[in-house]
Design an enzyme around this catalytic site. Structure first.
Site, PDB file in Angstrom:
ATOM      1  N   ARG A 292      32.220  21.749 -31.614  1.00 10.69           N
ATOM      2  CA  ARG A 292      32.804  22.792 -32.962  1.00 10.69           C
ATOM      3  C   ARG A 292      34.726  22.343 -33.112  1.00 10.69           C
ATOM      4  O   ARG A 292      34.581  22.247 -33.829  1.00 10.69           O
ATOM      5  CB  ARG A 292      32.306  24.254 -32.878  1.00 10.69           C
ATOM      6  CG  ARG A 292      31.456  23.976 -34.263  1.00 10.69           C
ATOM      7  CD  ARG A 292      30.194  25.672 -33.769  1.00 10.69           C
ATOM      8  NE  ARG A 292      30.539  25.836 -33.013  1.00 10.69           N
ATOM      9  CZ  ARG A 292      29.687  26.636 -32.877  1.00 10.69           C
ATOM     10  NH1 ARG A 292      29.057  27.677 -33.386  1.00 10.69           N
ATOM     11  NH2 ARG A 292      29.300  27.078 -31.250  1.00 10.69           N
TER      12      ARG A 292
ATOM     13  N   HIS B  30      15.923  17.723 -18.770  1.00  7.28           N
ATOM     14  CA  HIS B  30      15.596  17.527 -20.346  1.00  7.28           C
ATOM     15  C   HIS B  30      13.940  17.114 -20.760  1.00  7.28           C
ATOM     16  O   HIS B  30      13.674  17.238 -21.920  1.00  7.28           O
ATOM     17  CB  HIS B  30      16.522  17.042 -20.821  1.00  7.28           C
ATOM     18  CG  HIS B  30      18.243  18.013 -20.800  1.00  7.28           C
ATOM     19  ND1 HIS B  30      19.296  16.957 -21.194  1.00  7.28           N
ATOM     20  CD2 HIS B  30      18.946  19.344 -20.537  1.00  7.28           C
ATOM     21  CE1 HIS B  30      20.122  17.695 -21.360  1.00  7.28           C
ATOM     22  NE2 HIS B  30      20.272  18.691 -20.763  1.00  7.28           N
TER      23      HIS B  30
ATOM     24  N   GLY C 215      23.962  18.497 -26.240  1.00  5.15           N
ATOM     25  CA  GLY C 215      24.136  19.802 -26.201  1.00  5.15           C
ATOM     26  C   GLY C 215      25.469  19.853 -24.891  1.00  5.15           C
ATOM     27  O   GLY C 215      25.655  19.232 -25.212  1.00  5.15           O
ATOM     28  N   ASN C 216      25.686  21.088 -24.048  1.00  7.28           N
ATOM     29  CA  ASN C 216      26.465  21.077 -23.234  1.00  7.28           C
ATOM     30  C   ASN C 216      26.367  20.102 -22.251  1.00  7.28           C
ATOM     31  O   ASN C 216      27.410  18.632 -22.220  1.00  7.28           O
ATOM     32  CB  ASN C 216      26.755  22.572 -22.902  1.00  7.28           C
ATOM     33  CG  ASN C 216      28.583  22.610 -22.547  1.00  7.28           C
ATOM     34  OD1 ASN C 216      29.127  21.880 -22.491  1.00  7.28           O
ATOM     35  ND2 ASN C 216      28.745  23.749 -22.124  1.00  7.28           N
ATOM     36  N   GLY C 217      25.235  19.837 -21.728  1.00 11.90           N
ATOM     37  CA  GLY C 217      24.321  18.730 -21.015  1.00 11.90           C
ATOM     38  C   GLY C 217      23.631  18.030 -22.251  1.00 11.90           C
ATOM     39  O   GLY C 217      23.122  18.333 -23.254  1.00 11.90           O
TER      40      GLY C 217
ATOM     41  N   ASN D 159      14.947  31.912 -16.199  1.00 10.43           N
ATOM     42  CA  ASN D 159      15.910  29.919 -16.436  1.00 10.43           C
ATOM     43  C   ASN D 159      16.953  30.946 -15.193  1.00 10.43           C
ATOM     44  O   ASN D 159      17.524  31.411 -15.798  1.00 10.43           O
ATOM     45  CB  ASN D 159      16.276  29.792 -17.391  1.00 10.43           C
ATOM     46  CG  ASN D 159      17.426  28.373 -16.672  1.00 10.43           C
ATOM     47  OD1 ASN D 159      17.340  28.055 -15.913  1.00 10.43           O
ATOM     48  ND2 ASN D 159      17.302  27.960 -18.306  1.00 10.43           N
TER      49      ASN D 159
ATOM     50  N   ARG E  51      30.430  17.158 -18.283  1.00 13.40           N
ATOM     51  CA  ARG E  51      30.035  15.846 -17.280  1.00 13.40           C
ATOM     52  C   ARG E  51      30.912  14.512 -17.727  1.00 13.40           C
ATOM     53  O   ARG E  51      30.412  14.183 -18.573  1.00 13.40           O
ATOM     54  CB  ARG E  51      29.072  15.797 -17.175  1.00 13.40           C
ATOM     55  CG  ARG E  51      28.244  16.960 -16.081  1.00 13.40           C
ATOM     56  CD  ARG E  51      26.645  17.399 -16.354  1.00 13.40           C
ATOM     57  NE  ARG E  51      26.367  18.010 -17.128  1.00 13.40           N
ATOM     58  CZ  ARG E  51      25.422  18.521 -17.221  1.00 13.40           C
ATOM     59  NH1 ARG E  51      23.970  18.001 -17.052  1.00 13.40           N
ATOM     60  NH2 ARG E  51      25.021  19.522 -17.714  1.00 13.40           N
TER      61      ARG E  51
ATOM     62  N   GLU F 195      12.361  24.733 -25.694  1.00 11.80           N
ATOM     63  CA  GLU F 195      11.946  24.591 -24.748  1.00 11.80           C
ATOM     64  C   GLU F 195      11.343  25.869 -23.989  1.00 11.80           C
ATOM     65  O   GLU F 195      10.845  25.322 -23.201  1.00 11.80           O
ATOM     66  CB  GLU F 195      13.700  24.482 -23.023  1.00 11.80           C
ATOM     67  CG  GLU F 195      14.383  23.284 -23.632  1.00 11.80           C
ATOM     68  CD  GLU F 195      16.000  22.351 -23.024  1.00 11.80           C
ATOM     69  OE1 GLU F 195      16.457  23.707 -23.872  1.00 11.80           O
ATOM     70  OE2 GLU F 195      15.916  22.617 -21.898  1.00 11.80           O
TER      71      GLU F 195
ATOM     72  N   HIS G 171      19.209  14.532 -26.981  1.00 18.08           N
ATOM     73  CA  HIS G 171      19.288  16.455 -26.952  1.00 18.08           C
ATOM     74  C   HIS G 171      20.608  16.017 -26.414  1.00 18.08           C
ATOM     75  O   HIS G 171      20.938  15.476 -25.618  1.00 18.08           O
ATOM     76  CB  HIS G 171      17.983  16.104 -25.640  1.00 18.08           C
ATOM     77  CG  HIS G 171      18.924  18.203 -25.068  1.00 18.08           C
ATOM     78  ND1 HIS G 171      17.908  19.159 -25.676  1.00 18.08           N
ATOM     79  CD2 HIS G 171      19.656  18.947 -25.355  1.00 18.08           C
ATOM     80  CE1 HIS G 171      17.884  19.716 -24.996  1.00 18.08           C
ATOM     81  NE2 HIS G 171      19.772  20.188 -25.113  1.00 18.08           N
TER      82      HIS G 171
ATOM     83  N   ARG H 131      11.405  28.001 -15.675  1.00 23.69           N
ATOM     84  CA  ARG H 131      12.004  26.604 -15.282  1.00 23.69           C
ATOM     85  C   ARG H 131      13.100  25.899 -13.838  1.00 23.69           C
ATOM     86  O   ARG H 131      13.002  26.737 -13.643  1.00 23.69           O
ATOM     87  CB  ARG H 131      13.718  26.484 -16.509  1.00 23.69           C
ATOM     88  CG  ARG H 131      13.893  25.432 -16.865  1.00 23.69           C
ATOM     89  CD  ARG H 131      15.375  25.102 -17.138  1.00 23.69           C
ATOM     90  NE  ARG H 131      15.896  23.944 -17.350  1.00 23.69           N
ATOM     91  CZ  ARG H 131      17.194  23.720 -17.113  1.00 23.69           C
ATOM     92  NH1 ARG H 131      18.140  24.902 -17.143  1.00 23.69           N
ATOM     93  NH2 ARG H 131      17.834  22.349 -17.748  1.00 23.69           N
TER      94      ARG H 131
ATOM     95  N   ILE I 221      24.703  20.545 -30.939  1.00 26.86           N
ATOM     96  CA  ILE I 221      25.524  19.545 -31.451  1.00 26.86           C
ATOM     97  C   ILE I 221      24.256  18.355 -32.288  1.00 26.86           C
ATOM     98  O   ILE I 221      24.314  19.099 -34.244  1.00 26.86           O
ATOM     99  CB  ILE I 221      25.806  18.398 -30.150  1.00 26.86           C
ATOM    100  CG1 ILE I 221      27.253  18.739 -29.718  1.00 26.86           C
ATOM    101  CG2 ILE I 221      26.742  18.119 -31.450  1.00 26.86           C
ATOM    102  CD1 ILE I 221      27.939  18.618 -28.526  1.00 26.86           C
ATOM    103  N   GLY I 222      23.274  17.900 -31.876  1.00 22.23           N
ATOM    104  CA  GLY I 222      22.314  16.912 -32.810  1.00 22.23           C
ATOM    105  C   GLY I 222      21.250  17.941 -34.153  1.00 22.23           C
ATOM    106  O   GLY I 222      21.463  17.275 -34.640  1.00 22.23           O
ATOM    107  N   GLU I 223      21.345  19.569 -33.462  1.00 18.17           N
ATOM    108  CA  GLU I 223      20.837  20.441 -34.917  1.00 18.17           C
ATOM    109  C   GLU I 223      21.539  20.682 -35.568  1.00 18.17           C
ATOM    110  O   GLU I 223      21.328  21.447 -36.716  1.00 18.17           O
ATOM    111  CB  GLU I 223      20.289  21.657 -34.460  1.00 18.17           C
ATOM    112  CG  GLU I 223      18.852  21.616 -33.546  1.00 18.17           C
ATOM    113  CD  GLU I 223      18.369  22.169 -32.239  1.00 18.17           C
ATOM    114  OE1 GLU I 223      19.168  23.766 -32.576  1.00 18.17           O
ATOM    115  OE2 GLU I 223      17.572  22.310 -31.175  1.00 18.17           O
TER     116      GLU I 223
END
Ligand code: AMP
Length: 404
Positions: A275, A171, A200-202, A9, A231, A375, A198, A83, A322-324
């Site tokens: 966090r 994503h 995360g930062n994005g 990536n 964003r 991913e 999903h 990716r 974040i979701g996890e």
């Protein structure tokens, strides 16, 4: 390690890599960062789980890739999977040929920060490893099943027909993996209606019906949709003319503000890191608390909106950093969806071990699951699939030629 795929990536000054074994349980992974600077280095983890840190002063992408491959060559990678964020209208992973590389180049105006960096990486690996099959796996491909009423903007038609202005979604590898894995855990593999978040930062959301994306929150670019680290997500598009007329800002300044200075960072004026914001809010920081509230409310609103694309809702999957990891954000988000009959179990939610998968509802109403994304694993799987298809096609044409 058995046969393996090297997943790459490439960013503008970094390269994330992972060597994924066929059985996907062994991983060697790392990050080359600060490329082009005196501080360029590779940080990673070896198969034995030992930490690796290697200084590669002034290395560019090619030099870094050469160093990474030198260290991994004894594992004998069978293929390379890249990716690629934007594949334009390409609907699936593709073997890298001059034609596909050109299609990636053509999609550059739609992902000006990402696609040029991917092309640098592709160019370098093609030169360094011409004998290895290389595959591009697109973030956008999974969403190519969206119906036109989900992907078209209410803009003049020629912008779509002549300039490809439409919603693409991103994503895709994560939404595809998580919905497949999650529906399998739920006992209805690729069946029914599911929402994925999903985070995360994005961040983005997706509605999936019988294994296919039917709508998603990101659009022409990864700026549309829910609140992210830096964003803005959705804003009134007139913000551009408002800021230009009233503050004299040009388009680049507005774009930078929306992409890099907004979201959680903009709202809290403190951090893009969830966090940090949760800790600050626990200590009474009101801006941090508001940023979290806006994040969860807008997220719930996005999920509720996407539910219009589903004949029924079987459940919701949380994933991403974040979701996890954040039971607090999951609970707050679900609390903003009172009409769907979700019945979150506080105990199961709070007690789910970080980074593990599990169901977190009481067993009545639509299901709620946490499914850690993978991913790299998904990219490796798609890469293998494309390589196998190509080999089968070559074999068939050889056999046909022999018969003729
Ligand atoms: P990602 O981009 O998927 O790596 O996710 C990064 C985001 O996950 C950052 O905002 C982190 O603060 C957030 N994150 C990671 N662990 C936790 C946690 N335990 N609680 C809340 N947020 C977390």
């Amino acid at each position: 390690m058995s046969t393996s795929v090297l997943v790459i990536n490439c960013g503008s000054s970094s390269i994330k890599y992972a060597l994924v074994s066929e059985r996907r349980e062994d991983r060697i992974f790392g990050l080359a960062e600060n490329l082009g600077s005196a501080d360029a280095r590779i940080k990673g983890v070896t198969t034995g789980g030992e930490a690796l840190e290697l200084s590669i002063p002034h290395a560019d992408h090619e030099k870094a890739l050469e160093t990474i491959l030198e260290r991994l060559s004894h594992h004998n990678p069978q293929a390379i999977g890249h990716r690629v964020v934007h594949g334009g209208t390409l609907t699936k992973a593709e073997l890298l040929t001059p034609e596909i590389i050109e299609r990636i180049r053509e999609a550059t105006p739609l992902a000006p920060l990402h696609n040029p960096a991917h092309l640098v990486g592709i160019d370098a690996t093609m030169r360094l490893f011409p004998e290895l099959p290389q595959v591009a796996v697109f973030d956008t491909a999974f969403h190519q099943t969206m119906p036109s009423h989900a992907y078209r903007y209410a803009l003049p038609k020629f912008l779509y027909t002549h300039h490809n202005v439409r919603r693409y979604g991103f994503h895709g590898t994560s939404h595809a993996y998580v919905s497949e894995r999650g529906s399998m855990l739920a006992g209805s593999f690729k069946q029914g209606g599911w929402l994925t978040a999903h985070l995360g930062n994005g961040s983005s959301t997706c509605a999936i019906w019988n294994g296919q994306s039917v709508d998603t929150s990101m659009g022409l670019t990864p700026l549309e949709g829910v609140v992210m680290g830096t964003r803005s997500g959705d804003v009134d598009p007139s913000i551009h003319s408002f800021l230009a007329s009233n503050l004299g800002w040009d388009i680049y300044k507005i774009d930078k503000m929306l992409n890099s200075q907004s979201g959680l960072l903009g709202l809290s004026d403190l951090s893009n890191d969830m966090r940090t914001l949760i800790e600050a809010s626990e200590q009474g920081n009101e801006d941090a608390a508001l940023a979290i509230e806006v994040f969860c409310y807008r997220l719930a609103k996005s999920l509720a909106g996407l539910s219009c694309g589903l004949p029924r809702i079987d459940g919701l999957f949380f994933t991403g950093g974040i979701g996890e990891n954040s039971a607090y954000i999951r609970e707050k988000t679900v609390s903003y969806l009172p009409h769907f009959g979700f019945n979150l179990s506080k105990d199961l939610n709070n007690n789910l071990k970080r980074g593990t998968e599990g169901r977190i509802d009481h067993g009545t109403g639509p299901q709620i699951w946490v499914v850690p994304t993978d991913e790299e694993g998904r990219i490796a799987k798609e890469t293998e699939h494309v390589v196998d298809e190509v080999k089968a096609a070559v074999k068939k044409s050889d056999a046909d030629a022999a018969i003729a």
